[in-house]
Write an enzyme that holds these catalytic residues in place. Structure first.
Site, mmCIF file in Angstrom:
data_model
loop_
_atom_site.group_PDB
_atom_site.id
_atom_site.type_symbol
_atom_site.label_atom_id
_atom_site.label_comp_id
_atom_site.label_asym_id
_atom_site.label_seq_id
_atom_site.Cartn_x
_atom_site.Cartn_y
_atom_site.Cartn_z
ATOM 1 N N ASP A 139 -2.148 5.812 -5.149
ATOM 2 C CA ASP A 139 -2.360 4.866 -4.049
ATOM 3 C C ASP A 139 -2.688 3.470 -4.562
ATOM 4 O OD1 ASP A 139 -2.935 3.628 -1.683
ATOM 5 O OD2 ASP A 139 -4.674 4.844 -1.188
ATOM 6 N N ASP B 200 0.818 -1.218 0.000
ATOM 7 C CA ASP B 200 0.000 0.000 0.000
ATOM 8 C C ASP B 200 0.847 1.261 0.000
ATOM 9 O OD1 ASP B 200 -2.087 1.809 0.309
ATOM 10 O OD2 ASP B 200 -2.194 1.520 2.486
#
Length: 450
Positions: free
Chosen positions: A279, A97
């Protein structure tokens, strides 16, 4: 879509005898099996982060550079793969992430429901586990929260293994339906709630990375996906098209991998002066709710209004037959135009369903965009955008995010460059109001299928 955990494609580097690997293992490229779920994920979080950072020394298990890790895609919505923690090693699936900085995995005490669906890390089974006993740590994500304690243990990623600080989570909320065991954050140290130095920054700080780069190649199910630590993958992207944009620093230190950007339809500007977070932990492209309504008003022509709609739950659907009539969407970053075509932005749900007494004969497609309740929230460029462009995160004193065209895809040689000065149009879309009854059923069906 309930995929079972699998370690069958994970390269295990045997260091059971004094940390020595075989020559074959040292030269191999580590493969991490990544599974994706059809429940979209938004892991972007906010908050202040003032913890003191502590860097953990790293050592390489071999002479080989930590390079490309192959990722297997099984759903076009959510990526996660395997790392190994403890001695002997316990394989744990984690989200890689770029929207957070902490490493955490579920503990045997983890509650409620999400922890019943995943594997827990057992600290009692590891001879190298150490509990810091410094109280509880809370990490807030965009759609979830975890609570746990700080710990340290041996962590393996590719050809590297070292002691690493992480969070052993005893509570996980808001991540129902997720099949991963934890999250491995790749964002900046100032974002880490645990105060631990994120894994890649620890590697870079000790000069162990060949280059201060993370390369991400997310693809559809038919094509392997890759993440490269300490460099970029070869033969994947057109190097002549690489363009970097500096990371926007809003506080004293960088937090998210965020850049300045704008959005247009061809030469028609929709919005500019936007902050966009790049992201890998978010499936969709997200934006503040009002901007999403304005976006739909500007993008969907009046004569197609009866074929598209948005529900109070946020699911946006159109008849698949009209998707091709929508215009391409341009994302402008660092003076370059990155085009997303309508087919890149929709997920086909199928047709022939009956919901709430209404027959849905046509195939329906769900727009892979969603909204945030925070009016000042940044845009988030999630997997939908990242599948279209090879993405490079540069770790340095002047951090930046770069994008490049993939060799496996086709692109417009000269997409139109809009003049950035036009204001956003007013919205004709309203939350909870759908243009036609068929869209009500389709949107609700989309939510029910997630």
């Amino acid at each position: 879509d309930n995929e079972s955990d699998s370690d069958s494609d994970v390269l295990v580097i045997d260091d059971s005898e004094n940390g020595v690997t075989s020559p074959a293992a040292a030269a191999a490229v580590a493969e991490v099996e990544v599974q994706r779920r059809r429940a979209p994920t938004d892991l972007h979080g906010d908050g202040s982060h003032n913890a003191t950072k502590k860097e953990v020394p790293w050592t390489s298990l071999s002479e080989a550079d930590l390079n490309t890790i192959m990722l297997v895609d099984k759903g076009n919505v959510q990526y996660y793969g395997t790392v190994q923690i403890g001695t002997p090693a316990q394989s744990m699936t984690v989200i890689f992430d770029t929207g957070s900085s902490d490493l955490w995995v579920a503990s045997p005490e983890c509650v409620p429901t999400p922890c019943e669906m995943v594997k827990q890390f057992d600290p009692t089974a590891s001879s190298t586990f150490e509990d810091f006993s410094e109280g509880t740590i809370v990490v807030q994500y965009g759609k979830g929260t975890i609570v746990g304690i700080k710990a340290i243990d041996r962590v393996r990623l590719g050809t590297y293994a070292a002691p690493q600080e992480f969070i052993l989570a005893s509570k996980v909320n808001g991540l129902q339906g997720a099949q991963f065991d934890g999250i491995l954050g790749l964002a900046f140290p100032s974002l880490a709630e645990s105060g631990a130095m994120p894994l890649v920054f620890s590697l870079d700080g000790q000069g162990l990375l060949n280059e201060p780069l993370i390369g991400v190649d997310l693809s559809a199910e038919e094509t392997p996906s890759k993440i490269s630590i300490g460099g970029t993958a070869t033969g994947v992207y057109n190097a002549s098209t690489v363009s970097f944009a500096p990371v926007v620093v809003t506080d004293e230190a960088p937090t998210y991998w965020q850049v300045n950007g704008a959005v247009a339809f061809g030469e028609d500007v929709f919005a500019e002066g936007l902050v966009m977070v790049v992201d890998t932990g978010t499936s969709f492209i997200t934006m503040p709710k009002k901007q999403l309504m304005d976006f739909l008003s500007a993008w969907v022509p009046d004569d197609l209004g009866g074929d598209c709609g948005v529900s109070s739950g946020g699911a946006i659907t159109c008849r698949c037959s009209v998707v091709g009539q929508l215009s391409p969407v341009s994302i402008i970053i660092g003076g370059r135009v990155y085009v997303l075509y309508p087919e890149n932005l929709f997920l086909e749900l199928g047709g022939g369903h009956s919901f709430a007494g209404i027959e849905i004969g046509d195939s329906m497609c769900q727009l892979e965009m969603s909204s945030s309740d925070q009016a000042s929230a940044p845009w988030i460029l999630g997997d939908v955008f990242l599948r279209r462009y090879y993405t490079i995160f540069r770790l340095s004193d002047e951090p930046a995010v770069g994008f490049a065209e993939k060799l496996s895809l086709s692109y417009d040689d000269s997409p139109p460059m809009p003049v950035l000065s036009k204001a956003s149009p007013p919205s004709r879309w309203r939350e909870s109001v759908l243009v036609s009854s068929v869209c009500v059923a389709a949107a609700l069906l989309a939510v029910a299928m997630r």
